[in-house]
Design an enzyme around this catalytic site. Structure first.
Site, short mmCIF file in Angstrom:
data_model
loop_
_atom_site.label_atom_id
_atom_site.label_comp_id
_atom_site.label_asym_id
_atom_site.label_seq_id
_atom_site.Cartn_x
_atom_site.Cartn_y
_atom_site.Cartn_z
N SER A 127 60.66 16.72 23.48
CA SER A 127 60.55 15.31 23.86
C SER A 127 60.11 14.48 22.65
CB SER A 127 59.55 15.16 25.00
OG SER A 127 58.29 15.69 24.59
N HIS B 80 52.18 25.56 16.50
CA HIS B 80 51.07 25.45 17.46
C HIS B 80 50.47 26.80 17.83
CE1 HIS B 80 52.96 21.36 18.78
NE2 HIS B 80 52.28 21.27 17.66
N TYR C 189 45.63 30.09 30.52
CA TYR C 189 46.38 30.81 29.48
C TYR C 189 46.77 32.22 29.93
CZ TYR C 189 46.13 27.06 26.15
OH TYR C 189 46.33 25.85 25.54
C1 BV8 Z 1 46.21 16.40 15.66
C2 BV8 Z 1 49.70 24.25 22.04
C3 BV8 Z 1 44.49 15.52 14.30
C4 BV8 Z 1 48.77 24.46 23.17
C5 BV8 Z 1 50.29 21.90 21.94
C6 BV8 Z 1 49.49 9.01 18.39
C7 BV8 Z 1 50.25 9.26 17.26
C8 BV8 Z 1 50.21 10.48 16.60
C9 BV8 Z 1 49.39 11.50 17.10
C10 BV8 Z 1 48.64 11.25 18.23
C11 BV8 Z 1 48.67 10.03 18.87
N1 BV8 Z 1 47.83 10.09 19.93
C12 BV8 Z 1 47.28 11.31 19.98
C13 BV8 Z 1 47.74 12.01 18.95
C14 BV8 Z 1 47.40 13.36 18.60
C15 BV8 Z 1 48.15 14.39 19.41
C16 BV8 Z 1 49.48 13.93 19.96
O1 BV8 Z 1 50.50 13.98 19.29
N2 BV8 Z 1 49.49 13.49 21.23
C17 BV8 Z 1 50.71 13.05 21.85
C18 BV8 Z 1 50.73 13.46 23.32
C19 BV8 Z 1 50.81 11.55 21.66
N3 BV8 Z 1 48.40 15.47 18.49
C20 BV8 Z 1 47.41 16.36 18.29
O2 BV8 Z 1 46.33 16.33 18.86
C21 BV8 Z 1 47.71 17.41 17.25
N4 BV8 Z 1 46.58 17.47 16.35
O3 BV8 Z 1 46.82 15.36 15.62
O4 BV8 Z 1 45.03 16.62 14.99
C22 BV8 Z 1 43.56 16.12 13.32
C23 BV8 Z 1 43.92 16.12 11.96
C24 BV8 Z 1 43.02 16.64 11.05
C25 BV8 Z 1 41.80 17.18 11.48
C26 BV8 Z 1 41.48 17.20 12.85
C27 BV8 Z 1 42.35 16.66 13.77
C28 BV8 Z 1 47.84 18.78 17.89
C29 BV8 Z 1 49.05 18.80 18.79
C30 BV8 Z 1 49.27 20.22 19.27
C31 BV8 Z 1 48.88 20.30 20.73
N5 BV8 Z 1 49.22 21.63 21.24
N6 BV8 Z 1 50.57 23.12 22.36
C32 BV8 Z 1 49.50 24.99 24.37
O5 BV8 Z 1 50.75 25.13 24.33
O6 BV8 Z 1 48.82 25.26 25.35
S1 BV8 Z 1 51.40 20.65 22.22
C33 BV8 Z 1 52.50 21.04 23.48
O7 BV8 Z 1 53.42 19.94 23.51
C34 BV8 Z 1 53.38 22.26 23.23
O8 BV8 Z 1 53.18 22.89 21.99
C35 BV8 Z 1 54.78 21.66 23.26
O9 BV8 Z 1 55.66 22.34 22.50
C36 BV8 Z 1 54.49 20.34 22.69
C37 BV8 Z 1 55.56 19.30 22.71
O10 BV8 Z 1 56.17 19.33 23.95
P1 BV8 Z 1 57.72 19.76 23.95
O11 BV8 Z 1 57.85 21.08 23.28
O12 BV8 Z 1 58.52 18.65 23.40
O13 BV8 Z 1 57.99 19.98 25.47
P2 BV8 Z 1 58.26 18.84 26.56
O14 BV8 Z 1 58.13 19.46 27.90
O15 BV8 Z 1 57.47 17.61 26.21
O16 BV8 Z 1 59.80 18.45 26.32
C38 BV8 Z 1 60.82 19.39 26.66
C39 BV8 Z 1 62.12 18.77 26.23
O17 BV8 Z 1 63.14 19.73 26.44
C40 BV8 Z 1 62.49 17.53 27.02
O18 BV8 Z 1 62.96 16.54 26.13
C41 BV8 Z 1 63.62 18.02 27.94
O19 BV8 Z 1 64.58 17.01 28.16
C42 BV8 Z 1 64.23 19.12 27.12
N7 BV8 Z 1 64.90 20.17 27.87
C43 BV8 Z 1 64.67 20.58 29.15
N8 BV8 Z 1 65.52 21.61 29.45
C44 BV8 Z 1 66.27 21.85 28.34
C45 BV8 Z 1 65.88 20.93 27.34
N9 BV8 Z 1 66.44 20.92 26.12
C46 BV8 Z 1 67.43 21.81 25.87
N10 BV8 Z 1 67.85 22.72 26.78
C47 BV8 Z 1 67.30 22.76 28.02
N11 BV8 Z 1 67.74 23.66 28.93
#
Ligand code: BV8
Ligand code: ZN
Length: 253
Positions: A202, A128, A66
């Site tokens: 994403s 987040h 971080y």
């Molecule tokens: C929770 C902070 C429960 C930390 C982050 C199945 C179904 C539903 C949920 C889950 C599941 N399996 C697991 C889960 C839970 C999990 C989850 O969703 N996992 C995913 C991977 C499946 N979720 C959690 O754990 C959440 N909590 O569910 O708690 C609970 C409930 C009650 C009580 C107790 C517990 C918590 C999720 C939060 C995690 N923290 N970040 C840190 O940053 O260090 S998430 C992290 O991913 C970031 O915040 C980020 O923002 C986020 C999503 O990623 P994106 O922002 O989309 O970024 P990515 O790189 O993926 O995509 C970039 C996109 O931009 C691409 O599409 C690309 O094409 C595009 N791009 C590139 N260049 C450009 C562009 N677009 C425009 N212009 C450009 N130039």
């Protein structure tokens, strides 16, 4: 009519807008995305670093990651995509919901209006949390925090001024619940919206990725800005396949 014209028509006719942004909107500012080729998860595995268990097991390693991200992000500025969005949201009933912890939307809103986000007239929901805030692992202490963090030894890690507990980045890790108030306001905005704009995500992380689904379920039109397809693309009324830094100014001006 091409996608940009269609999208501009939808934006022009919208009464209430909810925006969801992800790491992609900050890519052109130099902030690495999570899943891109230079993505943060490439060099580090999420289960290794962005989870409470990882922090409990090795707080020094997690703080090292971080501290490095803070340093990288602190050198980044909002890009024309952030600025176009700040102007757009500041001028109407729009709620900006972001998954990003880089603070660039907050900076853009302040730069643009020279006022705080609240005064700038639009709501910014940081689902987040923020890289530039800390909270205590032992009590309710939390505050903005931009000081460099010395993560070279465990003893040097930041401590709570009121209880002496270990301080942690004030972000939401995988497996952690989001702030119920912030998430509630995001879903309220989605239910009230007649347009949902999804930029640079994403759409894989929940519950954030469910905000656009809630908007569409309540009858909102969907516009997606992303160079790549996502699970939301098939629901979109207009898809702008390209970089936010170029497309948002064209869409929102
Ligand atoms: C929770 C902070 C429960 C930390 C982050 C199945 C179904 C539903 C949920 C889950 C599941 N399996 C697991 C889960 C839970 C999990 C989850 O969703 N996992 C995913 C991977 C499946 N979720 C959690 O754990 C959440 N909590 O569910 O708690 C609970 C409930 C009650 C009580 C107790 C517990 C918590 C999720 C939060 C995690 N923290 N970040 C840190 O940053 O260090 S998430 C992290 O991913 C970031 O915040 C980020 O923002 C986020 C999503 O990623 P994106 O922002 O989309 O970024 P990515 O790189 O993926 O995509 C970039 C996109 O931009 C691409 O599409 C690309 O094409 C595009 N791009 C590139 N260049 C450009 C562009 N677009 C425009 N212009 C450009 N130039
Ligand atoms: Zn404390």
């Amino acid at each position: 009519m091409d996608a940009l014209q269609r999208a501009r028509e939808l934006v022009g006719g919208a009464r209430s807008v909810v925006v969801l942004s992800g790491a992609g909107i900050s890519a052109e500012s130099g902030v690495p995305t999570f899943r891109g080729e230079d993505g943060l998860w490439k060099s580090f595995r999420p289960e290794q670093l962005a989870t409470p268990a990882a922090f409990a097991a090795d707080p020094r390693l997690v703080w090292e990651w971080y501290a490095w991200r803070r340093e990288r992000v602190a050198a980044c500025r909002p890009n024309p995509g952030h600025e176009a969005l700040a102007r757009f949201c500041g001028a109407r009933d729009a709620t900006l919901v972001t998954q990003n912890v880089d603070g660039l939307h907050r900076l853009a809103a302040t730069d643009h209006a020279g006022k705080s986000v609240a005064e700038a007239g639009h709501e910014l929901l940081e689902l987040h949390g923020s890289l530039f805030a800390v909270r205590c692992t032992g009590c309710t202490f939390r505050r903005a925090h931009r000081d460099p963090v010395d993560a070279t030894t465990r003893d040097a890690l930041p401590r709570c001024p009121s209880c002496g507990g270990l301080l942690r980045p004030d972000v939401v890790w995988f497996g952690e619940a989001l702030d119920a108030g912030v998430l509630g306001r995001a879903f309220e905005a989605a239910a009230a919206a007649d347009l949902c704009l999804v930029v640079g995500t994403s759409a894989l992380v929940h519950p954030a990725a469910s905000v656009p689904l809630a908007a569409v379920r309540s009858g909102a039109r969907l516009v997606e800005v992303n160079p790549e397809p996502t699970p939301l693309s098939s629901l979109a009324d207009a898809v702008l396949r390209g970089p936010a830094g170029t497309l948002l100014p064209a869409l929102l001006s």
